[in-house]
Scaffold this motif. Structure first.
Motif, PDB file in Angstrom:
ATOM      1  N   LEU A 520      40.139  39.971  46.415  1.00 57.63           N
ATOM      2  CA  LEU A 520      39.898  40.227  44.992  1.00 57.63           C
ATOM      3  C   LEU A 520      38.406  40.347  44.703  1.00 57.63           C
ATOM      4  O   LEU A 520      37.984  41.204  43.909  1.00 57.63           O
ATOM      5  CB  LEU A 520      40.515  39.107  44.154  1.00 57.63           C
ATOM      6  CG  LEU A 520      40.458  39.287  42.632  1.00 57.63           C
ATOM      7  CD1 LEU A 520      41.197  40.548  42.211  1.00 57.63           C
ATOM      8  CD2 LEU A 520      41.034  38.071  41.928  1.00 57.63           C
ATOM      9  N   VAL A 524      36.820  43.453  42.782  1.00 58.07           N
ATOM     10  CA  VAL A 524      36.101  43.256  41.511  1.00 58.07           C
ATOM     11  C   VAL A 524      34.658  43.736  41.648  1.00 58.07           C
ATOM     12  O   VAL A 524      34.104  44.357  40.726  1.00 58.07           O
ATOM     13  CB  VAL A 524      36.151  41.778  41.087  1.00 58.07           C
ATOM     14  CG1 VAL A 524      35.202  41.512  39.912  1.00 58.07           C
ATOM     15  CG2 VAL A 524      37.571  41.381  40.701  1.00 58.07           C
ATOM     16  N   LYS A 525      34.064  43.491  42.813  1.00 62.71           N
ATOM     17  CA  LYS A 525      32.694  43.951  43.039  1.00 62.71           C
ATOM     18  C   LYS A 525      32.612  45.472  42.941  1.00 62.71           C
ATOM     19  O   LYS A 525      31.663  46.029  42.363  1.00 62.71           O
ATOM     20  CB  LYS A 525      32.214  43.486  44.419  1.00 62.71           C
ATOM     21  CG  LYS A 525      30.765  43.829  44.723  1.00 62.71           C
ATOM     22  CD  LYS A 525      30.370  43.308  46.108  1.00 62.71           C
ATOM     23  CE  LYS A 525      28.935  43.690  46.453  1.00 62.71           C
ATOM     24  NZ  LYS A 525      28.574  43.258  47.828  1.00 62.71           N
ATOM     25  N   ASP A 528      32.693  46.280  39.342  1.00 60.61           N
ATOM     26  CA  ASP A 528      31.382  45.976  38.758  1.00 60.61           C
ATOM     27  C   ASP A 528      30.380  47.092  39.040  1.00 60.61           C
ATOM     28  O   ASP A 528      29.505  47.386  38.209  1.00 60.61           O
ATOM     29  CB  ASP A 528      30.839  44.661  39.340  1.00 60.61           C
ATOM     30  CG  ASP A 528      31.523  43.431  38.769  1.00 60.61           C
ATOM     31  OD1 ASP A 528      32.118  43.542  37.679  1.00 60.61           O
ATOM     32  OD2 ASP A 528      31.462  42.363  39.415  1.00 60.61           O
ATOM     33  N   ILE A 533      38.854  50.795  37.180  1.00 58.04           N
ATOM     34  CA  ILE A 533      39.816  49.742  37.522  1.00 58.04           C
ATOM     35  C   ILE A 533      41.038  50.324  38.210  1.00 58.04           C
ATOM     36  O   ILE A 533      41.519  49.793  39.221  1.00 58.04           O
ATOM     37  CB  ILE A 533      40.230  48.957  36.258  1.00 58.04           C
ATOM     38  CG1 ILE A 533      39.044  48.145  35.731  1.00 58.04           C
ATOM     39  CG2 ILE A 533      41.415  48.048  36.536  1.00 58.04           C
ATOM     40  CD1 ILE A 533      39.299  47.452  34.403  1.00 58.04           C
ATOM     41  N   PHE A 550      44.817  43.332  40.423  1.00 55.78           N
ATOM     42  CA  PHE A 550      44.560  42.950  39.037  1.00 55.78           C
ATOM     43  C   PHE A 550      45.837  42.473  38.333  1.00 55.78           C
ATOM     44  O   PHE A 550      45.766  41.676  37.400  1.00 55.78           O
ATOM     45  CB  PHE A 550      43.921  44.107  38.270  1.00 55.78           C
ATOM     46  CG  PHE A 550      42.453  44.277  38.569  1.00 55.78           C
ATOM     47  CD1 PHE A 550      41.522  43.365  38.103  1.00 55.78           C
ATOM     48  CD2 PHE A 550      42.008  45.345  39.337  1.00 55.78           C
ATOM     49  CE1 PHE A 550      40.170  43.506  38.384  1.00 55.78           C
ATOM     50  CE2 PHE A 550      40.661  45.502  39.631  1.00 55.78           C
ATOM     51  CZ  PHE A 550      39.733  44.579  39.158  1.00 55.78           C
ATOM     52  N   PRO A 558      43.034  34.893  34.803  1.00 58.10           N
ATOM     53  CA  PRO A 558      41.633  35.157  35.149  1.00 58.10           C
ATOM     54  C   PRO A 558      40.779  33.897  35.211  1.00 58.10           C
ATOM     55  O   PRO A 558      39.878  33.792  36.045  1.00 58.10           O
ATOM     56  CB  PRO A 558      41.165  36.092  34.025  1.00 58.10           C
ATOM     57  CG  PRO A 558      42.408  36.748  33.532  1.00 58.10           C
ATOM     58  CD  PRO A 558      43.485  35.710  33.660  1.00 58.10           C
ATOM     59  N   SER A 579      31.130  37.347  39.652  1.00 57.91           N
ATOM     60  CA  SER A 579      31.135  38.531  38.798  1.00 57.91           C
ATOM     61  C   SER A 579      30.829  38.121  37.364  1.00 57.91           C
ATOM     62  O   SER A 579      31.625  37.408  36.736  1.00 57.91           O
ATOM     63  CB  SER A 579      32.498  39.241  38.864  1.00 57.91           C
ATOM     64  OG  SER A 579      32.617  40.205  37.847  1.00 57.91           O
ATOM     65  N   LEU A 582      33.639  39.342  35.162  1.00 56.39           N
ATOM     66  CA  LEU A 582      34.848  38.521  35.164  1.00 56.39           C
ATOM     67  C   LEU A 582      34.647  37.295  34.283  1.00 56.39           C
ATOM     68  O   LEU A 582      35.554  36.905  33.528  1.00 56.39           O
ATOM     69  CB  LEU A 582      35.205  38.105  36.600  1.00 56.39           C
ATOM     70  CG  LEU A 582      36.440  37.217  36.762  1.00 56.39           C
ATOM     71  CD1 LEU A 582      37.681  37.892  36.174  1.00 56.39           C
ATOM     72  CD2 LEU A 582      36.674  36.872  38.236  1.00 56.39           C
ATOM     73  N   PHE A 608      33.741  45.823  31.774  1.00 54.50           N
ATOM     74  CA  PHE A 608      33.415  46.184  33.159  1.00 54.50           C
ATOM     75  C   PHE A 608      32.625  47.491  33.267  1.00 54.50           C
ATOM     76  O   PHE A 608      32.327  47.940  34.372  1.00 54.50           O
ATOM     77  CB  PHE A 608      34.696  46.296  33.994  1.00 54.50           C
ATOM     78  CG  PHE A 608      35.206  44.975  34.513  1.00 54.50           C
ATOM     79  CD1 PHE A 608      34.676  44.423  35.660  1.00 54.50           C
ATOM     80  CD2 PHE A 608      36.203  44.282  33.839  1.00 54.50           C
ATOM     81  CE1 PHE A 608      35.135  43.203  36.140  1.00 54.50           C
ATOM     82  CE2 PHE A 608      36.671  43.068  34.309  1.00 54.50           C
ATOM     83  CZ  PHE A 608      36.138  42.523  35.461  1.00 54.50           C
TER      84      PHE A 608
END
Length: 692
Positions: A520, A524-525, A528, A533, A550, A558, A579, A582, A608
């Motif tokens: 994850l 997510v990186k 970012d 997404i 996600f 989250p 993040s 996040l 994001f």
């Protein structure tokens, strides 16, 4: 064929023992074949090459006789037969060998339906795979009402029912019902049906109680032979309804990448018009192809992990050291605590007391457990008396004095070290010195949690996965000072709870959460950095996880994902970056990136936004799998678990990693990622894959 026989050197041979039975009503003599491997019901009868040849010899003998009116087949007590002996599959290295074993099964089994006299299968016990196919080849079938399991589980493992199943079953009960047994049930966690359900589907022609099953079956067979009973079966519609059943199954398989169920569907589709010879030949080719596939080898590896390794956990101490548990305490009364109380009461059937500081919350927690028991009673899964007993076992208390005579106390409170340390200090003040203190923490240090106690040796990690009643994995975490008696008790309780236990070193986030969070974190990186997404979400699809990253984050929450990531960042900052986006998402109170209708939440998309270095799906996938390979190698080097097999067992049972992929390490080996990233494979060639 001698080459195939020689390959299966460890085969436990199922003998075909023939005896004459005088049928009642003067119907004549039946040659009754009993399938028996010489062991009790805990080692079911299977068919390897030698077992098939033994049945063939028995059929040679009965076929040569002119003094019998029928042939019967039954099994040893509690077992009819459970299919092919799959232990020899890793020894098959050439397609011709695979084709030979496929053809041998057909050559032997089909004789049951091609004798000069009628054949009868008396299904007295569990029947799976080739065992069901033996019965299907017979002219008639009876089944015991008490048979606990009937199944064609092959597609679950990476095969097809290839000794007649995909041809005979749809032509017996129709394609819709057949596909439920051949594809739908296996892919629903290998679901089985019982004897009554098999009879209801039309797989058997008659059903009798277990007490006098063989006697009643022989009497029924005698009446069939004499013409007093005529078996009528429904006409199978080979037109539009057959096509519709195939179309519906094909739609259900749209997002199922594994080959076996699709191949089985092709065979069932062809069975509408194929001759017997054509249908069996197509099964032979399918079996040969699938036996020589990585998918089957991976499926068998996963099956072996869940059926054998899970029952003999690596590193577990001597069972004799385990202490008896006669009362359980649960600290907390939230949803997780209530689920735990219910599970302990149902499986251990000992008093379980929950504690909380708030009476309303306590009443709600106990009430939840009681309501769930009422639901079980309403569904007939427990009797009303049993439900009353279970509810009486689950009580609540505002003080921890109620734990004074408990042998096992588990905390399920807020995931913060200081809170958990305080809870254990309060519990230690009232319990005996031998009482085990267990923590359901998902990421915090068990060693640190126990550090300030007088008896840190009795603290152990006992990490369940949500929903507690469904997911079978239990990570048992040994702290630096956890003693063998505590650990043995934890494993004994885990077994009583019917969980698959894996011993884990006290390391941040243990196994499943650490691996999932590394995945994850990488995804997510990428978001970012500017990857949309939806692109990052799709990138993980080849991994075959039950839900995209996600979606999983939305299910877990989250805030929890962020908390675990912070724990991992503190330990491994280079590999688990934080993040900011996040954190902003959690601060905004967002429950996930999707709205209830599963469209992206525009506010989350805005949070994001701003990245300027987007990646493609392929680039995100490459980064993700390389991160997984790196993390797993580090975990093994650190001794978090004993072997790669334990990583795979955890990911299959705790994260739903697809069975047909065999787990995460076989996937990384097959795709070359493990060697590219770490310089070597996790598993030797031939383990969860074809031999080199």
């Amino acid at each position: 064929m001698s080459e195939i026989k020689d390959l299966f050197t460890d085969e436990v041979v199922t003998r075909a023992l023939v005896r004459d039975v005088a049928l009642p009503y003067g119907a004549g003599t039946m040659a009754l074949i009993t399938l028996d491997n010489g062991h009790d019901h805990t080692k079911p009868s299977t068919f390897g090459p030698n077992g098939l040849l033994a049945l063939n010899e028995a059929l040679d003998a009965v076929a040569a006789r002119d003094d019998i009116v029928a042939v019967g087949v039954t099994g040893k007590p509690f077992i009819f037969a459970v299919g092919a002996d799959l232990k020899g599959v890793p020894l098959i290295t050439e397609r011709e060998q695979a084709l030979a074993i496929a053809r041998l099964g057909h050559d032997v089994f089909r004789r049951l339906g091609e004798l000069d006299v009628p054949s009868f299968a008396f299904v007295n016990g569990a029947a799976m795979g080739g065992g069901v196919e033996v019965a299907l080849h017979c002219t008639y079938r009876t089944i015991s009402a008490n048979v606990p399991a009937v199944a064609l589980p092959e597609t679950f493992l990476g095969l097809v029912p290839g000794w007649g199943g995909t041809y005979l079953l749809p032509n017996l009960i129709g394609p819709e019902k057949a596909l439920k047994v051949i594809i739908e049930n296996p892919l629903a966690n290998n679901k089985t049906i019982n004897g009554r359900q098999a009879y209801g589907l039309g797989i058997a022609d008659a059903m009798f109680d277990a007490a006098d099953f063989l006697e009643e079956s022989l009497a029924w067979a005698a009446r069939v032979v004499k013409g007093e009973v005529t078996v009528r079966r429904p006409q199978i519609d080979r037109g539009e309804s057959w096509d519709k059943a195939i179309e519906n199954a094909r739609f259900a398989l749209l997002n199922k990448p594994q080959a076996a169920p699709h191949r089985a569907l092709e065979l069932v589709a062809a069975a509408r018009t194929a001759t017997r010879d054509e249908g069996f030949a197509a099964e032979d080719e399918a079996l040969a192809d699938l036996i020589m596939s990585d998918e089957l080898r991976a499926g068998l590896y996963a099956f072996d992990l869940t059926q054998k390794r899970a029952k003999r956990p690596a590193g577990a101490p001597d069972k004799a050291l385990a202490r008896k548990v006669t009362k359980v305490g649960v600290v907390g009364a939230g949803l997780m605590a209530s689920q735990l109380a219910l599970l302990f009461a149902r499986r251990l059937e000992v008093p379980v007391v929950l504690t909380d500081l708030d009476q309303e919350r306590l009443d709600k927690g106990v009430g939840y457990a009681h309501a769930e028991i009422d639901k079980l009673a309403a569904k007939g899964r427990v009797s009303s008396d049993k439900a009353s007993r279970l509810k009486s076992l689950i009580t609540g208390s505002l003080t921890k004095d109620a734990f004074a005579d408990a042998d096992f106390v588990i905390e399920a409170v807020f995931e913060e070290m200081s809170v958990k340390q305080q809870v254990f200090a309060e519990v230690e003040a009232v319990v005996s010195a031998e009482c085990v203190l267990a923590t359901n923490t998902s990421s915090l240090s068990v060693t640190e949690m126990a550090a300030k106690l007088r008896h840190p040796e009795r603290v152990v990690g006992f990490h369940f996965f949500n929903p507690v009643a469904v997911l079978p994995l239990l990570e048992i975490v040994r702290g630096e000072r956890t003693d063998d008696a505590t650990l043995a008790t934890a494993f004994a309780v885990g077994r009583q709870l019917k969980k698959s236990c894996v011993l884990v070193k006290d390391a941040p986030a243990f196994v499943v959460n650490r691996i999932l969070l590394r995945l994850l974190a990488e995804i997510v990186k990428a978001v970012d950095e500017g990857t949309p997404i939806e692109v990052a979400e799709r990138a993980a699809a080849p991994l075959g996880l039950p839900m995209p990253p996600f979606v999983l984050m939305g299910l877990v929450g989250p805030a929890i994902a962020l908390h675990v990531n912070e724990t991992l960042h503190a330990a491994f900052p280079d590999r688990f970056p934080l993040s900011d986006n996040l954190a902003k998402m959690v601060a905004a109170g967002k429950k996930g990136v999707y709205r209830p209708d599963f469209t992206l939440d525009p506010e989350v998309v805005e949070i994001f936004s701003g990245g300027t270095s987007p990646s493609t799906e392929e680039e995100v996938l490459r980064r993700a799998v390389e991160a997984l390979a790196e993390e797993i190698r580090i975990m093994l080097d650190e001794g978090v678990v004993a072997e790669p097999q334990d990583i795979d067992l955890c990911m299959i049972l705790g994260a739903g990693w697809p069975f047909h992929l065999g787990g995460v390490t076989p996937y990384l080996d097959r795709t070359g990622v493990s060697e590219r990233v770490t310089g070597r494979r996790f598993l030797e060639p031939g383990i969860a894959s074809l031999p080199a």
